[in-house]
Design a protein around this motif. Structure first.
Motif, short mmCIF file in Angstrom:
data_model
loop_
_atom_site.label_atom_id
_atom_site.label_comp_id
_atom_site.label_asym_id
_atom_site.label_seq_id
_atom_site.Cartn_x
_atom_site.Cartn_y
_atom_site.Cartn_z
N GLU A 138 0.79 -1.64 0.48
CA GLU A 138 0.06 -0.26 0.07
C GLU A 138 0.71 1.48 -0.24
N MET A 139 2.11 1.31 0.53
CA MET A 139 2.66 2.68 0.10
C MET A 139 3.35 2.88 -0.70
N PHE A 140 2.76 2.07 -1.79
CA PHE A 140 3.49 2.15 -3.48
C PHE A 140 2.13 2.85 -4.54
N THR A 141 1.26 2.93 -4.15
CA THR A 141 0.22 4.17 -4.37
C THR A 141 0.00 4.73 -3.12
N LYS A 142 -0.13 6.42 -3.95
CA LYS A 142 -0.04 7.40 -3.07
C LYS A 142 -0.98 7.71 -2.39
N ARG A 145 -0.82 5.17 0.79
CA ARG A 145 0.78 6.30 1.00
C ARG A 145 0.40 7.00 2.40
N HIS A 146 -0.49 8.08 1.34
CA HIS A 146 -0.77 9.48 2.85
C HIS A 146 -1.69 8.40 3.77
N ARG A 147 -2.80 7.71 3.87
CA ARG A 147 -3.05 7.02 4.74
C ARG A 147 -2.72 6.54 5.79
N LEU A 149 0.53 6.74 6.29
CA LEU A 149 0.85 7.95 7.20
C LEU A 149 1.11 9.54 8.09
N ASP A 150 -0.56 8.81 7.81
CA ASP A 150 -1.54 9.46 9.28
C ASP A 150 -2.23 9.11 10.09
N THR A 151 -1.42 7.71 9.97
CA THR A 151 -2.16 6.70 10.91
C THR A 151 -1.23 6.27 11.69
N VAL A 152 0.65 5.77 11.45
CA VAL A 152 1.81 6.05 11.70
C VAL A 152 2.12 6.45 12.31
N TYR A 153 2.60 7.97 11.68
CA TYR A 153 3.19 8.64 12.11
C TYR A 153 2.45 9.71 12.86
N THR A 154 2.94 10.46 13.77
CA THR A 154 2.60 11.98 14.91
C THR A 154 1.72 13.10 13.03
N PRO A 155 0.88 13.71 13.71
CA PRO A 155 0.48 14.87 12.83
C PRO A 155 1.74 15.87 12.00
#
Length: 289
Positions: A138-142, A145-147, A149-155
Motif C-alpha cells: 500500500e505504500m506504493f500508491t499515493k 501511502r498518505h493514509r 503516514l497519517d496513521t503511523v506518524y504524529t500529525p
C-alpha cells in the motif's frame, strides 16, 4: 576386553578363576553353602519370611523421592517469577523472544492495529505493526501511502514526510520495480511487498516516549511470467522513536539499516505463480510483544 576374557579380567595375581569358566572352588564343580551365624547351631531352622509391607513402604518412598526431584527440576521458578520477567521485557538482561502472554490489541485504524498499551510492551507492539504497514504494498500508491503516514506518524511528522515520500516513490522508482506511475502492477502480474517482524528491542522508554528497534525480514518483487524483478527476501532493522500522542503510540522519527542477515538456506525458489497464489491465500497478522 573381549567377551571371552571376562572370566580372567582380574589377573592371576589377584585370585583369578581357573581357565574353566564353569568351575567353582578350585575346579571341583562343587559348591559349599555357608549358613548364617545364627543358624550354625540349628541347621534345620528357617529364616522368618520378610513382611511384604516393608517392601511396599520402601518402594513408595522411592517413588515419592523421584516425583519430588522431577517437580523441583520442572521449571526452576514459580508462575509469579515468569510473570514478572515477561511483564517488563526491557528491564535487565536481554528481552525474551517468547510472547509475553498479554492479548494483542483489538483496535484498528483502517487495516493498521491501534490502541496500544502505554508501557514498554505496547510500544514494541506498535513498532512491530507500524513496520508491517510501512513495508506493505500500500505504500506504493499515493492515496494509501498518505493514509498510512497519517496513521503511523504524529500529525507533525506525517506532514513533514508526505512530500519527501511522494518524491521517493517517483515514477522512475516505480518503473524500476515493474509498476506504472500510479503504483499498479501489469495485468497478469502481482507486486509483492511484505514485512515480517522477527523481534523487537526497547532502546529507551519513559511514560511519554520510547525508542524501539524492529528486526525484520521482507519480501519484495514482481511475481509474473515476464517479471525481471522476481520476489526476493531482505533483512533489515527499523528503529522508530515514538511519542504517546492522542491516546496511542505514534512515530516521530525513524531510520533503517541492513541486517542482521542469516546465511541463505538451500530451499529452491518457487515458481512465480506459486508465490502469487500464496500471497493471495495467506493473510497477515496483528503483532503483539
Amino acid at each position: 576386553m573381549s567377551p571371552g576374557d571376562e572370566h580372567d579380567y582380574r589377573g592371576k595375581d589377584q585370585g583369578s578363576r581357573p581357565d574353566d569358566p564353569y568351575s567353582t572352588l578350585g575346579g571341583t564343580r562343587q559348591t559349599r553353602t555357608r549358613l548364617p551365624d545364627g543358624d550354625a547351631g540349628n541347621p534345620g531352622a528357617r529364616r522368618p519370611v520378610r513382611n511384604s509391607r516393608s517392601l511396599i513402604t520402601i518402594t513408595g518412598i522411592v517413588v515419592l523421592l523421584i516425583a519430588a526431584i522431577a517437580f523441583a527440576n520442572r521449571g526452576g521458578g514459580s508462575d509469579d517469577d515468569a510473570t514478572r520477567n515477561t511483564a517488563n521485557p526491557g528491564a535487565g538482561g536481554s528481552a525474551p523472544t517468547a510472547a509475553t502472554g498479554t492479548k494483542p490489541v483489538q483496535g484498528k485504524n483502517g487495516t493498521i492495529a491501534s490502541g496500544f498499551a502505554r508501557d514498554e510492551q505496547g510500544a514494541q507492539s506498535a513498532a512491530a505493526n507500524y513496520a508491517v504497514a510501512l513495508g506493505s504494498a500500500e505504500m506504493f500508491t499515493k492515496e494509501s501511502r498518505h493514509r498510512t503516514l497519517d496513521t503511523v506518524y504524529t500529525p507533525a511528522a506525517a506532514d513533514r514526510l508526505r512530500g519527501p515520500q511522494d518524491l521517493a516513490y517517483s515514477a522512475e522508482f516505480l518503473d524500476r520495480l515493474g509498476l506504472d506511475a500510479d503504483g499498479n502492477a501489469p495485468k497478469g502480474s502481482t507486486f509483492i511487498s511484505r514485512t515480517i517482524p522477527v523481534g523487537t528491542k526497547v532502546l529507551a522508554f519513559d511514560d511519554d516516549s520510547a525508542e524501539v528497534a524492529v528486526w525484520y525480514t521482507g519480501l519484495i518483487g514482481m511475481s509474473g511470467a515476464d517479471s525481471t524483478k522476481p520476489v526476493s527476501t531482505t533483512w533489515k532493522t527499523w528503529t522508530a522513536k515514538l511519542s504517546w500522542t492522542g491516546g496511542d503510540w505514534k512515530v516521530t522519527a525513524d531510520s533503517e539499516s541492513d541486517g542482521p542477515a542469516p546465511v541463505p538456506g538451500d530451499v529452491a525458489a518457487s515458481p512465480s505463480d506459486t508465490i502469487s497464489k500464496s500471497v493471495e491465500e495467506y493473510g497477515g497478522f496483528t503483532y503483539a510483544r
